[in-house]
Design a protein around this motif. Structure first.
Motif, PDB file in Angstrom:
ATOM      1  N   GLU A 112       0.833  -1.209   0.000  1.00 36.58           N
ATOM      2  CA  GLU A 112       0.000   0.000   0.000  1.00 36.58           C
ATOM      3  C   GLU A 112       0.868   1.260   0.000  1.00 36.58           C
ATOM      4  OE1 GLU A 112      -2.599  -0.318   3.354  1.00 36.58           O
ATOM      5  OE2 GLU A 112      -3.678  -2.032   2.514  1.00 36.58           O
ATOM      6  N   GLN A 113       1.943   1.259   0.783  1.00 31.11           N
ATOM      7  CA  GLN A 113       2.827   2.415   0.822  1.00 31.11           C
ATOM      8  C   GLN A 113       3.484   2.638  -0.535  1.00 31.11           C
ATOM      9  OE1 GLN A 113       5.408   1.347   4.065  1.00 31.11           O
ATOM     10  NE2 GLN A 113       4.127   2.387   5.583  1.00 31.11           N
ATOM     11  N   LEU A 114       3.950   1.577  -1.158  1.00 27.89           N
ATOM     12  CA  LEU A 114       4.587   1.702  -2.469  1.00 27.89           C
ATOM     13  C   LEU A 114       3.615   2.230  -3.509  1.00 27.89           C
ATOM     14  CD1 LEU A 114       6.669  -1.596  -2.474  1.00 27.89           C
ATOM     15  CD2 LEU A 114       7.559   0.746  -2.369  1.00 27.89           C
ATOM     16  N   ARG A 115       2.392   1.733  -3.484  1.00 27.31           N
ATOM     17  CA  ARG A 115       1.375   2.197  -4.440  1.00 27.31           C
ATOM     18  C   ARG A 115       1.031   3.670  -4.227  1.00 27.31           C
ATOM     19  NH1 ARG A 115      -2.679  -3.027  -4.630  1.00 27.31           N
ATOM     20  NH2 ARG A 115      -1.441  -4.199  -6.144  1.00 27.31           N
ATOM     21  N   ALA A 116       1.148   4.132  -2.977  1.00 32.46           N
ATOM     22  CA  ALA A 116       0.845   5.526  -2.662  1.00 32.46           C
ATOM     23  C   ALA A 116       2.051   6.431  -2.893  1.00 32.46           C
ATOM     24  CB  ALA A 116       0.370   5.645  -1.219  1.00 32.46           C
ATOM     25  N   GLY A 117       3.168   5.844  -3.338  1.00 33.54           N
ATOM     26  CA  GLY A 117       4.362   6.640  -3.576  1.00 33.54           C
ATOM     27  C   GLY A 117       5.147   6.955  -2.312  1.00 33.54           C
ATOM     28  N   ILE A 118       4.873   6.226  -1.248  1.00 31.53           N
ATOM     29  CA  ILE A 118       5.553   6.428   0.030  1.00 31.53           C
ATOM     30  C   ILE A 118       6.682   5.407   0.147  1.00 31.53           C
ATOM     31  CG2 ILE A 118       5.285   6.362   2.545  1.00 31.53           C
ATOM     32  CD1 ILE A 118       2.281   6.991   2.040  1.00 31.53           C
ATOM     33  N   GLN A 119       7.855   5.854   0.570  1.00 34.14           N
ATOM     34  CA  GLN A 119       8.983   4.948   0.780  1.00 34.14           C
ATOM     35  C   GLN A 119       8.762   4.193   2.081  1.00 34.14           C
ATOM     36  OE1 GLN A 119      11.653   4.402  -1.236  1.00 34.14           O
ATOM     37  NE2 GLN A 119      12.329   2.846   0.185  1.00 34.14           N
ATOM     38  N   PRO A 120       8.614   2.872   2.039  1.00 32.54           N
ATOM     39  CA  PRO A 120       8.408   2.108   3.281  1.00 32.54           C
ATOM     40  C   PRO A 120       9.634   2.183   4.184  1.00 32.54           C
ATOM     41  CG  PRO A 120       7.918   0.761   1.345  1.00 32.54           C
ATOM     42  CD  PRO A 120       8.559   2.015   0.866  1.00 32.54           C
ATOM     43  N   SER A 121       9.402   2.014   5.472  1.00 34.05           N
ATOM     44  CA  SER A 121      10.502   1.982   6.436  1.00 34.05           C
ATOM     45  C   SER A 121      11.385   0.779   6.144  1.00 34.05           C
ATOM     46  CB  SER A 121       9.958   1.873   7.858  1.00 34.05           C
ATOM     47  OG  SER A 121       9.148   2.967   8.161  1.00 34.05           O
ATOM     48  N   PRO A 122      12.688   0.923   6.320  1.00 36.13           N
ATOM     49  CA  PRO A 122      13.575  -0.218   6.089  1.00 36.13           C
ATOM     50  C   PRO A 122      13.310  -1.330   7.103  1.00 36.13           C
ATOM     51  CG  PRO A 122      14.835   1.759   6.662  1.00 36.13           C
ATOM     52  CD  PRO A 122      13.398   2.127   6.681  1.00 36.13           C
ATOM     53  N   LEU A 123      13.453  -2.551   6.644  1.00 38.55           N
ATOM     54  CA  LEU A 123      13.295  -3.714   7.510  1.00 38.55           C
ATOM     55  C   LEU A 123      14.582  -4.527   7.466  1.00 38.55           C
ATOM     56  CD1 LEU A 123       9.713  -4.786   6.360  1.00 38.55           C
ATOM     57  CD2 LEU A 123      10.330  -3.765   8.544  1.00 38.55           C
ATOM     58  N   PRO A 124      14.852  -5.301   8.516  1.00 39.72           N
ATOM     59  CA  PRO A 124      16.065  -6.120   8.517  1.00 39.72           C
ATOM     60  C   PRO A 124      15.991  -7.199   7.445  1.00 39.72           C
ATOM     61  CG  PRO A 124      14.688  -6.621  10.427  1.00 39.72           C
ATOM     62  CD  PRO A 124      14.070  -5.456   9.726  1.00 39.72           C
ATOM     63  N   VAL A 125      17.151  -7.652   6.992  1.00 41.55           N
ATOM     64  CA  VAL A 125      17.229  -8.696   5.985  1.00 41.55           C
ATOM     65  C   VAL A 125      17.561 -10.006   6.677  1.00 41.55           C
ATOM     66  CG1 VAL A 125      18.450  -9.495   3.934  1.00 41.55           C
ATOM     67  CG2 VAL A 125      18.002  -7.056   4.257  1.00 41.55           C
ATOM     68  N   TYR A 126      16.738 -11.021   6.404  1.00 32.76           N
ATOM     69  CA  TYR A 126      16.961 -12.351   6.959  1.00 32.76           C
ATOM     70  C   TYR A 126      17.100 -13.337   5.810  1.00 32.76           C
ATOM     71  CZ  TYR A 126      15.059 -10.197  11.157  1.00 32.76           C
ATOM     72  OH  TYR A 126      14.842  -9.375  12.205  1.00 32.76           O
ATOM     73  N   GLY A 127      17.768 -14.404   6.067  1.00 33.78           N
ATOM     74  CA  GLY A 127      17.893 -15.446   5.069  1.00 33.78           C
ATOM     75  C   GLY A 127      19.348 -15.712   4.754  1.00 33.78           C
ATOM     76  N   CYS A 128      19.544 -16.436   3.656  1.00 36.20           N
ATOM     77  CA  CYS A 128      20.897 -16.765   3.248  1.00 36.20           C
ATOM     78  C   CYS A 128      20.982 -16.761   1.732  1.00 36.20           C
ATOM     79  CB  CYS A 128      21.314 -18.121   3.795  1.00 36.20           C
ATOM     80  SG  CYS A 128      20.213 -19.450   3.315  1.00 36.20           S
ATOM     81  N   GLY A 129      22.171 -16.540   1.222  1.00 36.10           N
ATOM     82  CA  GLY A 129      22.385 -16.574  -0.216  1.00 36.10           C
ATOM     83  C   GLY A 129      22.328 -18.006  -0.700  1.00 36.10           C
ATOM     84  N   VAL A 130      21.473 -18.296  -1.670  1.00 36.61           N
ATOM     85  CA  VAL A 130      21.322 -19.671  -2.103  1.00 36.61           C
ATOM     86  C   VAL A 130      22.007 -19.944  -3.438  1.00 36.61           C
ATOM     87  CG1 VAL A 130      19.247 -20.128  -0.783  1.00 36.61           C
ATOM     88  CG2 VAL A 130      19.053 -19.129  -3.034  1.00 36.61           C
ATOM     89  N   SER A 131      22.121 -18.968  -4.293  1.00 36.69           N
ATOM     90  CA  SER A 131      22.784 -19.194  -5.572  1.00 36.69           C
ATOM     91  C   SER A 131      24.260 -18.824  -5.447  1.00 36.69           C
ATOM     92  CB  SER A 131      22.137 -18.362  -6.680  1.00 36.69           C
ATOM     93  OG  SER A 131      22.439 -16.994  -6.517  1.00 36.69           O
ATOM     94  N   THR A 132      25.069 -19.419  -6.291  1.00 40.42           N
ATOM     95  CA  THR A 132      26.504 -19.144  -6.269  1.00 40.42           C
ATOM     96  C   THR A 132      26.788 -17.675  -6.535  1.00 40.42           C
ATOM     97  OG1 THR A 132      26.909 -21.384  -7.030  1.00 40.42           O
ATOM     98  CG2 THR A 132      28.730 -19.838  -7.227  1.00 40.42           C
ATOM     99  N   SER A 133      26.070 -17.079  -7.490  1.00 35.32           N
ATOM    100  CA  SER A 133      26.313 -15.667  -7.799  1.00 35.32           C
ATOM    101  C   SER A 133      25.885 -14.766  -6.643  1.00 35.32           C
ATOM    102  CB  SER A 133      25.599 -15.270  -9.094  1.00 35.32           C
ATOM    103  OG  SER A 133      24.209 -15.419  -8.966  1.00 35.32           O
TER     104      SER A 133
END
Length: 57
Positions: A23-44
């Motif tokens: 909804e924020q993106l559609r309204a042209g509002i920059q969403p608050s940053p969120l932490p990144v979780y996960g792991c890199g799965v591809s070699t690149s």
């Protein structure tokens, strides 16, 4: 590319912010940053995230 997951403030949090973020993106509002979780799965992606090959030898 396929996305699997959700936008949350905590790892494995139950309060998904997907709809709020969209909804924020559609309204042209920059969403608050969120932490990144996960792991890199591809070699690149692993190379981009860990160029010194510390985590992904």
């Amino acid at each position: 590319m396929v996305f699997l997951g959700g936008y949350t403030e905590r790892k494995q949090g139950l309060a998904y912010l997907d709809l709020q973020t969209l909804e924020q993106l559609r309204a042209g509002i920059q969403p608050s940053p969120l932490p990144v979780y996960g792991c890199g799965v591809s070699t690149s992606l692993q190379s981009a995230l860990d160029p010194l090959r510390i985590k992904y030898p």
